[in-house]
Design an enzyme around this catalytic site. Structure first.
Site, PDB file in Angstrom:
ATOM      1  N   GLY A  72      46.617  -0.488  20.393  1.00 18.65           N
ATOM      2  CA  GLY A  72      47.596  -1.774  19.718  1.00 18.65           C
ATOM      3  C   GLY A  72      47.854  -1.666  18.165  1.00 18.65           C
ATOM      4  N   ASN A 152      45.920 -14.105  19.959  1.00 18.67           N
ATOM      5  CA  ASN A 152      45.506 -13.573  20.448  1.00 18.67           C
ATOM      6  C   ASN A 152      43.823 -14.239  20.359  1.00 18.67           C
ATOM      7  OD1 ASN A 152      45.497 -12.601  17.593  1.00 18.67           O
ATOM      8  ND2 ASN A 152      43.331 -12.189  17.724  1.00 18.67           N
ATOM      9  N   GLN A 180      48.823  -9.205  23.584  1.00 15.44           N
ATOM     10  CA  GLN A 180      47.928 -10.060  24.379  1.00 15.44           C
ATOM     11  C   GLN A 180      49.080 -10.636  25.785  1.00 15.44           C
ATOM     12  OE1 GLN A 180      44.768 -12.195  24.069  1.00 15.44           O
ATOM     13  NE2 GLN A 180      44.046 -10.232  22.479  1.00 15.44           N
ATOM     14  N   SER A 200      48.589  -2.554  24.375  1.00 15.39           N
ATOM     15  CA  SER A 200      47.206  -2.436  24.215  1.00 15.39           C
ATOM     16  C   SER A 200      46.697  -2.032  25.932  1.00 15.39           C
ATOM     17  CB  SER A 200      46.302  -3.342  23.319  1.00 15.39           C
ATOM     18  OG  SER A 200      44.940  -2.838  23.689  1.00 15.39           O
ATOM     19  N   CYS A 326      30.669 -16.671  10.603  1.00 14.83           N
ATOM     20  CA  CYS A 326      29.559 -15.880  10.818  1.00 14.83           C
ATOM     21  C   CYS A 326      29.460 -14.584  11.857  1.00 14.83           C
ATOM     22  CB  CYS A 326      28.684 -16.324  11.696  1.00 14.83           C
ATOM     23  SG  CYS A 326      27.280 -17.489   9.993  1.00 14.83           S
TER      24      CYS A 326
END
Lengths: 395, 136
Positions: A72, A152, A180, A200, A326
């Site tokens: 994608g 997404n 998506q 994708s 993170c």
């Protein structure tokens, strides 16, 4: 321990029915599709049939409008760079949004180094682009508008058909990253009216390593990969025959079974959101309440950090993802959540659970319980929660 | 991505909480970065007799806070002051490289708590203040 997979927006398992039709193309039908002999012709035939199938399922006017790519991301790169370089004589302005996938954002940023200018449109608190903002951003130097069909991270579905009309009134090309949505919500190229569309396979239970770009007939495009004449000279390299066959089969299954899967996922999604909201306090739903992808649940738990929630989930057998810094590998939390106006600290406490075909309601109940307990434990530890509790007591 | 020691301290953090009559409180990090660590110490005869923490942050942030409290509990102030963020990370068997800066601030919070103690203690011995509270 039973694993509960809730990251279907990241990738999905390949459907065994898809694997089955792919297998012969690794061994028996291995010939290079460019070969004129029988082994090559068999591969070529498989690609042609797959291309026709994909074109028909998406509502393309001609099978030649489908270009197979390696992902994608590659489809997004080919669409944006391809249009930019092929239309350089007409203008140098591109319009996109601030919540696009990095495959789009970073391609645009790269083009800025070569004299292109890019407008990154803002979004509202639901992650929605205003169609009128697109109209206002278009100048006589604009050559392309690229907006994702659905986000997404937060699952917000954009009014692509409406925006498409505006873009075409101005005579500009329109690309949508539909990675998506293809195979997930009803989608027809004629209704969307776009000139280019990325998809994708591994997002709809197909294999990884294969995607496609729909390119409306007559759209001028420069190639990214130079070499042989494959894919109408737009994408050199020996074709991933098994992957292409898998993509077409996965799309066929996804679209045939879409209605049934879709209604089930929407029901599960809304049930799960309601459960979370009623059982845990200070939870915020990110994204649009109704105009969102069927399996997408994105929530922020105030006073706690997303990665630590993911670790608790993983220890309890649950796979999910987060918009916290993170987990993004950078110091900033999700660019999507920040663009929607969330504060850094609330964005850090966001997690995405994307429900898929194989999940059950019993699993969701279990996950809800784990979250309830885990969030409470982390809040016990959080100095922010402590400060808030104190403040509320003193009021 | 994380060592067993990190996961152990994340799953069963030691010394979580606050000390109501703490002799020093120190804080490091900020919510924008996604990590805040607050350390509370109780000092007797220049020795840390009790220590608690509260942390908002990722797995590394919680684990470093937890192991730090174990490393310095019972130690003298002088000994505790020598503990560095690096030593904390090493005690956990290492941290992922991108966690070394943003999530490894527990020793900083401790040093601030000890500074706060020293300030109030100096004032106390000088007889200029009757409050020994260092909580801001």
């Amino acid at each position: 321990m039973e694993r509960i997979y809730l990251d279907h927006a990241a990738t999905t398992p390949t459907d065994p029915r898809v694997v089955e039709v792919m297998l012969p193309y690794f061994t028996e039908v291995f010939g290079n599709p460019s070969g004129i002999y029988q082994e090559g012709r068999a591969g070529k035939k498989a690609i042609d049939e797959s291309r026709e199938k994909v074109a028909r399922l998406l509502g393309a006017a001609d099978f030649r409008e489908i270009i197979f790519t390696g992902s994608g991301s590659e489809a997004d790169n080919l669409a944006i760079s391809g249009v930019a370089w092929a239309n350089r004589g007409k203008g140098n302005h591109i319009i996109t949004s601030s919540i696009e996938h990095h495959a789009v954002l970073n391609t645009c940023k790269h083009l800025e180094k070569y004299g292109f200018t890019v407008t990154y449109l803002p979004v509202d608190k639901y992650g929605m682009v205003a169609p009128e903002a697109v109209r206002e951003a278009i100048t006589d130097r604009t050559i392309l508008v690229s907006l994702m069909h659905a986000n997404n991270e937060v699952g917000t579905v954009q009014p692509i058909a409406e925006i498409s009309k505006i873009v075409h009134e101005k005579g500009v090309l329109f690309h949508t990253d539909a990675v998506q949505t293809v195979g997930s919500i009803p989608l027809h190229l004629k209704e969307l009216g776009v000139d280019l569309l990325s998809l994708s396979a591994h997002k709809f239970y197909g294999p990884k390593g294969v995607g496609a770009l729909y390119v409306k007939k007559g759209t001028r495009l420069s190639r990214l990969i130079h070499g042989g004449a494959q894919e109408r000279q737009l994408r050199a390299g020996t074709e991933n025959v098994a992957g292409i066959v898998g993509l077409a089969k996965a799309l066929e299954l996804a679209i045939t079974e879409l209605e049934e899967n879709n209604s089930r996922l929407v029901e599960f999604r809304d049930y799960f959101i309601n459960e979370l909201m009623s059982r845990i306090d200070r939870v915020k739903l990110n994204g649009h309440p109704t105009k969102r992808l069927p399996g997408n649940v994105n929530v922020s738990f105030e006073f706690v950090e997303g990665e630590s929630i993911l670790l608790i989930l993983d220890l309890k057998g649950i796979a999910a993802s987060s918009g916290s810094a993170c987990t993004s590998g950078s110091l900033d939390p999700s660019h999507v959540l920040l663009a929607m106006g969330l504060s850094h600290e609330v964005a850090h406490g966001s997690i995405r659970l994307s429900i898929g075909r194989e999940n059950t309601k019993t699993q969701l109940d279990y996950v809800c319980g784990v979250l309830e307990e885990g969030v409470a434990r982390l809040r016990e530890m959080s100095p922010l929660y402590q400060a808030r509790a104190r403040k509320e007591r003193s009021v | 991505m994380y060592t067993e020691a990190v996961m152990d301290h994340f799953s069963n953090p030691r010394n979580v909480g606050e000390i109501k009559d703490a002799d020093g409180v120190g804080e490091a990090g900020n919510p924008v970065c996604g990590d805040i660590m607050r350390i509370y110490v109780k000092i007797e005869d220049q020795r840390i007799v009790d220590i608690k923490f509260k942390t908002f942050g990722c797995g590394a942030a919680i684990a470093t806070s937890s192991i730090l409290t174990e490393m310095v509990k019972g130690k003298t102030i002088a000994e505790a002051e020598k503990v560095t963020n690096r030593a904390v990370a090493e005690a956990l068997g290492g941290l992922p490289p991108h966690k070394m800066h943003c999530s490894n601030l527990a020793a900083d919070a401790l040093h601030k708590a000890l500074d706060a103690y020293r300030q109030s203690h100096l004032q106390f011995t000088a007889g200029e203040a009757d409050s020994s509270s260092a909580i801001g």
